[in-house]
Design a protein around this motif. Sequence first.
Motif, PDB file in Angstrom:
ATOM      1  N   LYS A 189       0.870  -1.261  -0.314  1.00 18.19           N
ATOM      2  CA  LYS A 189       0.002  -0.024   0.000  1.00 18.19           C
ATOM      3  C   LYS A 189       1.204   1.218   0.290  1.00 18.19           C
ATOM      4  N   LEU A 190       1.956   1.391   0.904  1.00 16.74           N
ATOM      5  CA  LEU A 190       3.226   2.410   1.017  1.00 16.74           C
ATOM      6  C   LEU A 190       3.471   2.412  -0.703  1.00 16.74           C
ATOM      7  N   ALA A 191       3.962   1.168  -1.115  1.00 15.99           N
ATOM      8  CA  ALA A 191       4.685   1.581  -2.586  1.00 15.99           C
ATOM      9  C   ALA A 191       3.386   2.634  -2.826  1.00 15.99           C
ATOM     10  N   ARG A 192       2.143   2.144  -3.045  1.00 16.10           N
ATOM     11  CA  ARG A 192       1.029   3.070  -4.097  1.00 16.10           C
ATOM     12  C   ARG A 192       1.616   4.027  -4.276  1.00 16.10           C
ATOM     13  N   LEU A 193       2.192   5.165  -2.781  1.00 14.83           N
ATOM     14  CA  LEU A 193       2.046   6.392  -2.076  1.00 14.83           C
ATOM     15  C   LEU A 193       3.434   7.031  -2.397  1.00 14.83           C
ATOM     16  N   ARG A 194       3.768   5.672  -3.511  1.00 18.13           N
ATOM     17  CA  ARG A 194       5.215   6.104  -3.950  1.00 18.13           C
ATOM     18  C   ARG A 194       6.006   6.200  -2.399  1.00 18.13           C
ATOM     19  N   ILE A 195       5.701   5.678  -1.133  1.00 18.95           N
ATOM     20  CA  ILE A 195       6.874   5.415  -0.815  1.00 18.95           C
ATOM     21  C   ILE A 195       7.135   4.235  -0.156  1.00 18.95           C
ATOM     22  N   ASP A 196       8.849   3.665  -0.641  1.00 17.62           N
ATOM     23  CA  ASP A 196       9.694   2.676  -0.007  1.00 17.62           C
ATOM     24  C   ASP A 196      10.005   2.938   0.775  1.00 17.62           C
ATOM     25  N   THR A 197      11.141   4.098   1.410  1.00 12.84           N
ATOM     26  CA  THR A 197      11.781   3.371   2.654  1.00 12.84           C
ATOM     27  C   THR A 197      11.279   4.836   3.477  1.00 12.84           C
ATOM     28  N   LEU A 198      12.486   4.624   4.614  1.00 13.24           N
ATOM     29  CA  LEU A 198      11.784   5.846   5.289  1.00 13.24           C
ATOM     30  C   LEU A 198      12.089   7.481   5.386  1.00 13.24           C
ATOM     31  N   GLY A 199      13.132   7.292   4.588  1.00 12.32           N
ATOM     32  CA  GLY A 199      13.269   8.761   4.025  1.00 12.32           C
ATOM     33  C   GLY A 199      12.053   9.106   2.930  1.00 12.32           C
ATOM     34  N   ASP A 200      10.975   8.969   2.671  1.00 12.40           N
ATOM     35  CA  ASP A 200      10.236   8.043   1.434  1.00 12.40           C
ATOM     36  C   ASP A 200       9.020   9.270   2.792  1.00 12.40           C
ATOM     37  N   LEU A 201       9.020   7.886   3.610  1.00 17.94           N
ATOM     38  CA  LEU A 201       7.801   8.928   4.893  1.00 17.94           C
ATOM     39  C   LEU A 201       7.858  10.458   5.006  1.00 17.94           C
ATOM     40  N   LEU A 202       9.317  10.593   5.210  1.00 18.74           N
ATOM     41  CA  LEU A 202       9.596  11.782   5.484  1.00 18.74           C
ATOM     42  C   LEU A 202       8.781  12.800   4.992  1.00 18.74           C
ATOM     43  N   PHE A 203       8.556  12.361   3.865  1.00 22.66           N
ATOM     44  CA  PHE A 203       8.522  12.991   3.116  1.00 22.66           C
ATOM     45  C   PHE A 203       7.502  13.523   2.574  1.00 22.66           C
ATOM     46  N   HIS A 204       6.825  12.273   2.293  1.00 22.95           N
ATOM     47  CA  HIS A 204       4.507  12.379   2.246  1.00 22.95           C
ATOM     48  C   HIS A 204       4.505  13.035   3.325  1.00 22.95           C
ATOM     49  N   LEU A 205       4.415  14.301   2.602  1.00 27.27           N
ATOM     50  CA  LEU A 205       3.474  15.635   3.355  1.00 27.27           C
ATOM     51  C   LEU A 205       1.916  15.495   3.879  1.00 27.27           C
ATOM     52  N   PRO A 206       1.903  16.517   4.258  1.00 29.48           N
ATOM     53  CA  PRO A 206       0.362  16.524   5.037  1.00 29.48           C
ATOM     54  C   PRO A 206      -0.419  17.471   3.690  1.00 29.48           C
ATOM     55  N   LEU A 207      -2.084  17.010   3.179  1.00 23.52           N
ATOM     56  CA  LEU A 207      -2.419  17.894   2.497  1.00 23.52           C
ATOM     57  C   LEU A 207      -3.030  19.129   3.154  1.00 23.52           C
ATOM     58  N   ARG A 208      -3.498  19.117   4.004  1.00 21.74           N
ATOM     59  CA  ARG A 208      -3.850  19.728   4.778  1.00 21.74           C
ATOM     60  C   ARG A 208      -3.984  19.648   6.441  1.00 21.74           C
ATOM     61  N   TYR A 209      -4.773  20.048   7.453  1.00 17.17           N
ATOM     62  CA  TYR A 209      -4.209  20.201   8.883  1.00 17.17           C
ATOM     63  C   TYR A 209      -6.180  20.081   9.317  1.00 17.17           C
ATOM     64  N   GLN A 210      -6.223  19.350  10.243  1.00 16.72           N
ATOM     65  CA  GLN A 210      -7.181  19.565  11.165  1.00 16.72           C
ATOM     66  C   GLN A 210      -7.311  20.122  12.779  1.00 16.72           C
ATOM     67  N   ASP A 211      -7.905  20.647  12.660  1.00 16.31           N
ATOM     68  CA  ASP A 211      -7.624  21.588  14.117  1.00 16.31           C
ATOM     69  C   ASP A 211      -8.449  20.486  15.874  1.00 16.31           C
ATOM     70  N   ARG A 212      -7.741  19.532  15.848  1.00 16.72           N
ATOM     71  CA  ARG A 212      -8.121  18.949  16.826  1.00 16.72           C
ATOM     72  C   ARG A 212      -7.986  19.476  18.179  1.00 16.72           C
ATOM     73  N   THR A 213      -7.250  20.729  18.471  1.00 15.65           N
ATOM     74  CA  THR A 213      -6.968  21.438  19.249  1.00 15.65           C
ATOM     75  C   THR A 213      -7.858  22.034  20.165  1.00 15.65           C
TER      76      THR A 213
END
Length: 686
Positions: A21-45
């Motif tokens: 599943k991660l590969a579908r998001l082009r996430i193969d390595t731990l480094g890829d995870l770091l650069f998988h950036l949010p689309l937006r933020y929710q305020d749950r504060t």
Amino acid sequence: MSELDQPVNALDGVGEALSAKLARLRIDTLGDLLFHLPLRYQDRTRITPIGTLRAGMEGVVEGEVAAADVVKGRRRSLLVRLKDGSGIISLRFFHFSPAQQQQFAPGAHVRCFGEARAGATGLEIYHPEYRLLKSGETPVEDHLTPIYPTTVGLTQPRLRGLIGQALKILAGAPQALPDGIPEPLRERFRLPELHACLRYPDLERLAAGTHPTQRRLALEELLAHQLSLRQVRLRIQADGAPPLPSGRGLQTRFVAQLPFSLTGAQRRVLDEIARDLETAQPMLRLVQGDVGSGKTVVAALAALAAIAGGCQAAVMAPTEILAEQHFRNFRDWFTPLGIDVAWLAGKLKGKARLDTKAAIADGRAQVVVGTHALFQEDVHFQRLGLAIVDEQHRFGVHQRLALRQKGEAGGLTPHQLIMTATPIPRTLAMSAYADLDLSVIDELPPGRTPVQTVAVPDERRPEVVERIRRACDAGRQAYWVCTLIEESEALQCQAAEATRDALTEALPALAVGLVHGRMKAAEKAAVMDAFKRGELDLLVATTVIEVGVDVPNASLMIIENPERLGLSQLHQLRGRVGRGDTESFCVLLYRPPLSAHSRERLGVMRETTDGFRIAEKDLELRGPGEVLGTRQTGLAQMKIADLERDRDLLERVSPLARALLEEAPDASAPLIRRWLGEEAGRYGQV
Ligand code: ADP
Ligand code: MG
């Protein structure tokens, strides 16, 4: 190998299925995870009191379970009634386990997040993210919650958890991720360091995308795009091109036979081109000029420089109609000068094709005009010195790189001249076309009267038909453009046929013709010819006539359903009229009711005929992705940068790229790989 190059299954709980599943998001390595950036933020504060929730609002609510029942409606569901001091709301689960059912014992404390909607029991939240609270638990999140791009079967909490693990590993091994931009440059351009940017601090500005750390990442992404385009440019220019200094004689003879003199802008742009062609480095130049600004003559003059230098020139257009029109222009212009012009398109078959290819290969064809078929593998040029590409939308870096092979003899790379009628604001152009030099024809030939544009609702169609009759009675010609009503081209062509029939009936004294995308090239050409010669008064067309068609006697254009088209496209269409000295009109025949947005767009068309202003407005209304077209998918699908929001960053990208290439040339390749992947990282070596 650094810690961050490890495959994702090095993380706890990541097995084959999750890796896939991660590969579908082009996430193969731990480094890829770091650069998988949010689309937006929710305020749950903050906790939202239930009583203040409204349908459509997202929020965190917290309360005590009042009741939990399995209810049978159209679908069986678990309905949990949750109350706080201010009100009551239902949580509804269509998928639930017995264990879940038990969790929601009356009196239990639950915190959940979701979007409230109007349901059968009042406000409801379907499948909220929720948690049972233990007594004394801390209130809510202390930072905004990132929402990541994800894929089927991978939940946000799961993805957040994985990215959290990767961030922890980074914290333990900071050296694993070197900052791509050296410190002196960071200081000079006032950029925070990379690590700080990847840990999301708890600030409101994050939600607006304007936090300095996001800005740094956005700038870095834009920088990577810019560097990759510059790399393409360097790669192309590392090859030699034939210097073409001696076009003047032929050019003077050509200009002398034109019925007009060049505008100042045409002359200036020609000078810029001539300076490029003189050198042994391939020209990479984009000429922007509004519809009708006279780009074709500029292209012809550039082609003459190639011919004078003993080379061939190729002219490519995106559609057969447009290519055909260029072919006729070039043939009419060049034959008197003793220059051979050949025609090549996908539809040219059999012996004719072989003959043309032979003439291209042995150099008899000095200018070749055609569609993209020109640059296919089986077409060999004897000595291609200049490739001219009109309407560059589909001509990206890959095609530019591929063109290098077409110089053939002597291993020379042809000069490249790309022409577009889509005026893109300069800062954006500098990012989107960082591999190209830019020339602008910012002046229309004299004597044009601006087209007057009106918007008319469909119920006044009879008046519009009458207007056509009057224009044609006065010896002028008109276009009727049917825009895409149906997705399918076949239906669109049918609709155009029906319109032609209706107009033929309504205007019995007029000769009405039809062109659409499904007709054979020869049929289309015959109709266009008849219209050009004035044998047809009215031409019904689909948007195939968008570009290029040049009939100065046509002074009226009706565009049906203009609300369906982008502004730039409307502008292109409208550019087909107002080419002669008669006053011209464009009628936007819309179908009411118009949305506020459509009304604004049609208003822009009525107010201005300035392509640059229209492009600015189009950008504002539709965003850069749409306006730049598919060619720039790279820029349109960035991870964090947003060409619209980050427009001010665009100005900083070029100086930063230049400084980086000078002061830290090795930093470039890793940045490109980080943001654009391995493939782009290799552009430089192709
Ligand atoms: P575009 O930039 O949209 O491709 P074209 O090259 O088709 O424009 O030119 C539009 C029309 O203007 C053509 O009929 C062309 O012959 C004419 N034209 C081009 N340059 C000049 C000029 N300097 N003066 C007058 N007419 C010109
Ligand atoms: Mg043109």
